[in-house]
Design a protein around this motif. Structure first.
Motif, mmCIF file in Angstrom:
data_model
loop_
_atom_site.group_PDB
_atom_site.id
_atom_site.type_symbol
_atom_site.label_atom_id
_atom_site.label_comp_id
_atom_site.label_asym_id
_atom_site.label_seq_id
_atom_site.Cartn_x
_atom_site.Cartn_y
_atom_site.Cartn_z
ATOM 1 N N GLU A 163 43.210 108.079 -101.848
ATOM 2 C CA GLU A 163 44.083 108.537 -100.765
ATOM 3 C C GLU A 163 45.296 109.266 -101.340
ATOM 4 N N ARG A 164 45.866 108.701 -102.395
ATOM 5 C CA ARG A 164 47.011 109.348 -103.028
ATOM 6 C C ARG A 164 46.579 110.649 -103.716
ATOM 7 N N SER A 165 45.437 110.613 -104.395
ATOM 8 C CA SER A 165 44.953 111.788 -105.122
ATOM 9 C C SER A 165 44.758 112.972 -104.183
ATOM 10 N N THR A 166 44.103 112.742 -103.065
ATOM 11 C CA THR A 166 43.853 113.831 -102.118
ATOM 12 C C THR A 166 45.130 114.237 -101.399
ATOM 13 N N GLN A 167 46.022 113.283 -101.159
ATOM 14 C CA GLN A 167 47.299 113.612 -100.528
ATOM 15 C C GLN A 167 48.114 114.553 -101.411
ATOM 16 N N LEU A 168 48.079 114.304 -102.713
ATOM 17 C CA LEU A 168 48.800 115.173 -103.641
ATOM 18 C C LEU A 168 48.169 116.561 -103.721
ATOM 19 N N GLY A 169 46.849 116.637 -103.562
ATOM 20 C CA GLY A 169 46.174 117.931 -103.601
ATOM 21 C C GLY A 169 45.080 118.054 -104.638
ATOM 22 N N PHE A 170 44.742 116.968 -105.329
ATOM 23 C CA PHE A 170 43.667 117.035 -106.328
ATOM 24 C C PHE A 170 42.322 117.235 -105.641
ATOM 25 N N ARG A 171 41.452 118.004 -106.301
ATOM 26 C CA ARG A 171 40.093 118.234 -105.819
ATOM 27 C C ARG A 171 39.058 117.882 -106.886
ATOM 28 N N SER A 172 39.512 117.262 -107.970
ATOM 29 C CA SER A 172 38.639 116.952 -109.101
ATOM 30 C C SER A 172 39.196 115.703 -109.768
ATOM 31 N N LYS A 173 38.291 114.785 -110.199
ATOM 32 C CA LYS A 173 38.777 113.511 -110.730
ATOM 33 C C LYS A 173 37.879 113.003 -111.851
ATOM 34 N N CYS A 174 38.535 112.400 -112.831
ATOM 35 C CA CYS A 174 37.829 111.704 -113.900
ATOM 36 C C CYS A 174 37.345 110.355 -113.381
ATOM 37 N N ALA A 175 36.183 109.905 -113.852
ATOM 38 C CA ALA A 175 35.654 108.586 -113.501
ATOM 39 C C ALA A 175 35.188 107.884 -114.768
ATOM 40 N N VAL A 176 35.433 106.588 -114.840
ATOM 41 C CA VAL A 176 34.975 105.804 -115.990
ATOM 42 C C VAL A 176 34.029 104.682 -115.577
ATOM 43 N N PHE A 177 33.822 104.498 -114.271
ATOM 44 C CA PHE A 177 32.876 103.508 -113.768
ATOM 45 C C PHE A 177 31.871 104.210 -112.858
ATOM 46 N N VAL A 178 30.587 103.985 -113.100
ATOM 47 C CA VAL A 178 29.563 104.693 -112.339
ATOM 48 C C VAL A 178 29.648 104.363 -110.853
ATOM 49 N N GLU A 179 30.084 103.134 -110.512
ATOM 50 C CA GLU A 179 30.149 102.747 -109.103
ATOM 51 C C GLU A 179 31.268 103.463 -108.350
ATOM 52 N N HIS A 180 32.154 104.163 -109.049
ATOM 53 C CA HIS A 180 33.223 104.911 -108.390
ATOM 54 C C HIS A 180 32.774 106.284 -107.910
ATOM 55 N N ILE A 181 31.663 106.778 -108.430
ATOM 56 C CA ILE A 181 31.308 108.182 -108.206
ATOM 57 C C ILE A 181 31.093 108.506 -106.733
ATOM 58 N N ASP A 182 30.332 107.693 -106.029
ATOM 59 C CA ASP A 182 30.043 108.008 -104.627
ATOM 60 C C ASP A 182 31.313 108.024 -103.784
ATOM 61 N N ALA A 183 32.216 107.075 -104.027
ATOM 62 C CA ALA A 183 33.464 107.030 -103.257
ATOM 63 C C ALA A 183 34.328 108.254 -103.543
ATOM 64 N N ILE A 184 34.360 108.681 -104.793
ATOM 65 C CA ILE A 184 35.121 109.886 -105.139
ATOM 66 C C ILE A 184 34.529 111.103 -104.441
ATOM 67 N N HIS A 185 33.209 111.204 -104.439
ATOM 68 C CA HIS A 185 32.564 112.334 -103.775
ATOM 69 C C HIS A 185 32.858 112.347 -102.276
ATOM 70 N N ARG A 186 32.824 111.181 -101.644
ATOM 71 C CA ARG A 186 33.130 111.136 -100.214
ATOM 72 C C ARG A 186 34.548 111.632 -99.947
#
Length: 292
Positions: free
Chosen positions: A216-239
């Motif tokens: 929520e903070r990342s998208t509020q700031l304006g990011f459109r791309s993110k690093c991930a270190v846990f595979v279970e985070h990927i789907d939530a980041i994509h959404r």
């Protein structure tokens, strides 16, 4: 023959999923995921004695990534450490990008650019095809960001780290991440001002609620791309980073109302719509169209 999910949206580069260099099981999990980009790490995630074997495994992973449409990348060590050996070991796999850790000076990036040019020539890779992604992990790197990003035409994306950056600042880490908010905001501003794409720092907490707040903070700031270190985070980041059909419909309605407002001067049911709101709606539609 093993088949992996085809990444139809990899061009959006929403997720950059980091995996250890010497862990074949992690490589397989990354290829089975929907990550847009797979970054194999030869630095923090790979112990020095394991690096020669890891480089061989990485060449195979890069081939697998190319086969399923993912962007294959490698985080090497600093050139004055094992970085040159890393480049020699992985460039035959034609990585899409090379991540340089602890980037703090333009000279580091210029040296990497020169080595990549020589290796591209050796392996018949188009000159300049291999991108460089600086990783900002210190106050020194962050304050010199404009100069860093201007040091090579290979630089199109830049990544902000979390744990090493927090250590550099002497910050106390918390799940809410307030201690890194200024750094994230400054990084985003300077990267966009330089004409590059910012990659937000990873969420290093596994709790779903923490990730959702972080996105929520990342998208509020304006990011459109993110690093991930846990595979279970990927789907939530994509959404979070992929506009839905509802988002697109709302954006289209706002743009239609703005056009009517511009032509008639009359405020519609949505109230007065400022130009920045219309521009944001236009960007949402562009990203939605790129994803469909």
């Amino acid at each position: 023959m093993t088949t992996y999910p085809i990444r139809t949206l990899a061009a959006l580069r929403r997720t950059w999923f980091f995996v250890p260099g010497a862990d074949p099981a992690a490589h397989t999990a990354a290829l089975r995921s929907d990550a847009d980009a797979i970054v194999v790490d030869l630095e923090e995630m790979t112990a020095p004695p394991e690096r020669p074997r890891a480089r061989e495994l990485i060449v195979a992973l890069l081939d697998g990534a190319a086969g399923c449409g993912a962007l294959g990348a490698v985080r090497i060590n600093r050139l004055e450490h094992d970085g040159l050996a890393d480049l020699e070991g992985v460039m035959s796999g034609r990585p899409h990008a090379i991540f340089l850790p602890h980037t703090e000076t333009p000279e580091q990036l210029a040296a990497l650019d020169a080595h990549l040019g020589a290796l591209e020539q050796r392996y018949g890779i188009e000159h300049g095809a291999t991108e460089i992604v600086p990783t900002i992990e210190s106050a020194a790197g962050l304050t010199r960001l404009a100069a860093l990003l201007a040091s090579s035409p290979r630089i199109r994306y830049c990544m902000l780290a979390s744990e090493d950056l927090a250590a550099s600042l002497g910050a106390r880490r918390t799940p809410g991440g307030d201690e890194l908010l200024h750094a994230r905001s400054r990084f985003l501003l300077d990267t966009i001002a330089a004409g590059c794409h910012p990659i937000d720092l990873p969420c290093t907490y596994r709790a779903d609620a923490v990730l959702l707040r972080d996105m929520e903070r990342s998208t509020q700031l304006g990011f459109r791309s993110k690093c991930a270190v846990f595979v279970e985070h990927i789907d939530a980041i994509h959404r979070a980073l992929t506009p839905s059909s509802e988002d697109a419909l709302a954006a289209q309605m706002l743009l239609d109302a703005h056009r009517a407002q511009q032509s008639t001067g009359i405020t519609g049911a949505m109230g007065w719509i400022d130009a920045p709101d219309a521009n944001n709606a236009r960007r949402t539609l562009e990203r939605y169209e790129a994803a469909n």
